[in-house]
Write a protein that holds these residues in place. Structure first.
Motif, mmCIF file in Angstrom:
data_model
loop_
_atom_site.group_PDB
_atom_site.id
_atom_site.type_symbol
_atom_site.label_atom_id
_atom_site.label_comp_id
_atom_site.label_asym_id
_atom_site.label_seq_id
_atom_site.Cartn_x
_atom_site.Cartn_y
_atom_site.Cartn_z
ATOM 1 N N TYR A 66 0.826 -1.209 0.000
ATOM 2 C CA TYR A 66 0.000 0.000 0.000
ATOM 3 C C TYR A 66 0.860 1.258 0.000
ATOM 4 O O TYR A 66 1.669 1.480 0.885
ATOM 5 N N GLU A 67 0.686 2.060 -1.036
ATOM 6 C CA GLU A 67 1.256 3.402 -1.137
ATOM 7 C C GLU A 67 0.143 4.285 -1.692
ATOM 8 O O GLU A 67 -0.399 3.991 -2.754
ATOM 9 N N PRO A 68 -0.210 5.352 -0.996
ATOM 10 C CA PRO A 68 -1.387 6.146 -1.397
ATOM 11 C C PRO A 68 -1.352 6.624 -2.850
ATOM 12 O O PRO A 68 -2.347 6.494 -3.565
ATOM 13 N N GLU A 69 -0.237 7.161 -3.303
ATOM 14 C CA GLU A 69 -0.172 7.689 -4.671
ATOM 15 C C GLU A 69 -0.251 6.566 -5.704
ATOM 16 O O GLU A 69 -0.936 6.689 -6.720
ATOM 17 N N LEU A 70 0.425 5.473 -5.434
ATOM 18 C CA LEU A 70 0.383 4.331 -6.348
ATOM 19 C C LEU A 70 -1.030 3.759 -6.420
ATOM 20 O O LEU A 70 -1.535 3.451 -7.505
ATOM 21 N N MET B 280 -3.551 3.178 -9.482
ATOM 22 C CA MET B 280 -3.989 1.806 -9.749
ATOM 23 C C MET B 280 -5.511 1.717 -9.857
ATOM 24 O O MET B 280 -6.028 0.947 -10.668
ATOM 25 N N THR B 281 -6.248 2.499 -9.059
ATOM 26 C CA THR B 281 -7.706 2.460 -9.160
ATOM 27 C C THR B 281 -8.165 2.900 -10.545
ATOM 28 O O THR B 281 -9.070 2.303 -11.120
ATOM 29 N N LYS B 282 -7.524 3.919 -11.078
ATOM 30 C CA LYS B 282 -7.877 4.389 -12.420
ATOM 31 C C LYS B 282 -7.549 3.328 -13.461
ATOM 32 O O LYS B 282 -8.356 3.033 -14.350
ATOM 33 N N ILE C 190 -13.824 1.131 -8.174
ATOM 34 C CA ILE C 190 -12.746 0.411 -7.502
ATOM 35 C C ILE C 190 -12.330 1.227 -6.284
ATOM 36 O O ILE C 190 -12.120 2.431 -6.387
ATOM 37 N N SER C 191 -12.190 0.565 -5.139
ATOM 38 C CA SER C 191 -11.692 1.212 -3.922
ATOM 39 C C SER C 191 -10.530 0.384 -3.396
ATOM 40 O O SER C 191 -10.653 -0.834 -3.253
ATOM 41 N N ILE C 192 -9.413 1.057 -3.115
ATOM 42 C CA ILE C 192 -8.241 0.398 -2.551
ATOM 43 C C ILE C 192 -7.891 1.115 -1.251
ATOM 44 O O ILE C 192 -7.860 2.335 -1.208
ATOM 45 N N GLY C 193 -7.616 0.340 -0.210
ATOM 46 C CA GLY C 193 -7.276 0.929 1.076
ATOM 47 C C GLY C 193 -6.195 0.133 1.775
ATOM 48 O O GLY C 193 -5.888 -1.006 1.410
ATOM 49 N N GLN C 194 -5.642 0.738 2.810
ATOM 50 C CA GLN C 194 -4.588 0.103 3.584
ATOM 51 C C GLN C 194 -5.196 -0.873 4.584
ATOM 52 O O GLN C 194 -6.196 -0.583 5.233
ATOM 53 N N SER D 191 -1.404 -8.886 2.060
ATOM 54 C CA SER D 191 -0.849 -8.570 3.380
ATOM 55 C C SER D 191 -0.822 -7.074 3.681
ATOM 56 O O SER D 191 -0.738 -6.682 4.839
ATOM 57 N N SER D 192 -0.919 -6.221 2.672
ATOM 58 C CA SER D 192 -0.763 -4.791 2.871
ATOM 59 C C SER D 192 -2.003 -3.965 2.544
ATOM 60 O O SER D 192 -2.195 -2.889 3.084
ATOM 61 N N LEU D 193 -2.853 -4.460 1.642
ATOM 62 C CA LEU D 193 -3.978 -3.653 1.179
ATOM 63 C C LEU D 193 -5.202 -4.507 0.923
ATOM 64 O O LEU D 193 -5.128 -5.728 0.857
ATOM 65 N N PHE D 194 -6.327 -3.824 0.771
ATOM 66 C CA PHE D 194 -7.560 -4.472 0.339
ATOM 67 C C PHE D 194 -8.111 -3.689 -0.838
ATOM 68 O O PHE D 194 -7.803 -2.513 -1.038
ATOM 69 N N ALA D 195 -8.905 -4.357 -1.649
ATOM 70 C CA ALA D 195 -9.553 -3.706 -2.788
ATOM 71 C C ALA D 195 -10.968 -4.252 -2.921
ATOM 72 O O ALA D 195 -11.197 -5.452 -2.754
#
Length: 179
Positions: A98-102, A106-108, A132-136, A165-169
């Motif tokens: 998870y990196e906020p800018e990445l 990635m959602t786009k 699409i939603s991606i979060g930590q 292990s780091s993010l969910f989508a």
């Protein structure tokens, strides 16, 4: 340049200035600044790019023929779209941290890929909406909802949630039937 063409150019300039929200003194000053007269030509700068000005000839909506078709001929393939979501999310996010800018980019990217693959299924008369939603993933709770006008007989959706292990989508594809 003929006199008729010069008169037409001056009329167009006056018409544009009358549409302008500037005061009359500003318009006269701008006209003098922006109108360049040479031996046989008149040229001016258009205000059409400024905020508040619209095209003189607005585009007309496309008129479609009535088909008298009240329902879909082919149902939206919910399970196939779910497999597309599972495949795309897994391939793009399996090894990502998870990196906020990445994740914002990635959602786009993922939404465009999903939309293209769903459109390749060639389901007629459905409008496709991809969210699409991606979060930590860090010991917190999250609730997500969505609302819209819905026809339960024809409209449908497909959803898939991914986690590493780091993010969910969470990916949602809404299929809204267009009569």
């Amino acid at each position: 340049m003929s006199d008729a063409m010069k008169e037409k150019a001056v009329r167009l300039l006056k018409k544009r200035e009358s549409m302008s929200s500037l005061g009359s003194q500003d318009v006269r000053a701008r006209r003098e600044d922006l109108t360049v007269k040479t031996k046989d030509s008149i040229s001016s700068v258009s205000y059409m790019d400024e905020a508040g000005h619209h095209d003189e000839n607005p585009r007309h909506a496309v008129q479609m023929e009535n088909t008298y078709q009240l329902g879909p001929t082919k149902q939206f393939p919910v399970h196939a779209v779910r497999e597309i979501l599972k495949d795309v999310l897994s391939s793009y996010l399996q090894e990502e941290k998870y990196e906020p800018e990445l994740c914002r980019q990635m959602t786009k990217t993922i939404s465009e890929v999903v939309k293209a693959r769903v459109k390749d299924l060639m389901i007629p008369r459905y409008k496709i909406i991809v969210m699409i939603s991606i979060g930590q993933l860090a010991e917190q709770n999250l609730r997500m909802t969505s609302r819209c006008l819905w026809d339960a007989a024809t409209d449908t959706f497909s959803s898939y949630a991914f986690k590493n292990s780091s993010l969910f989508a969470v990916a949602n594809v809404y299929a809204v039937y267009f009569e």
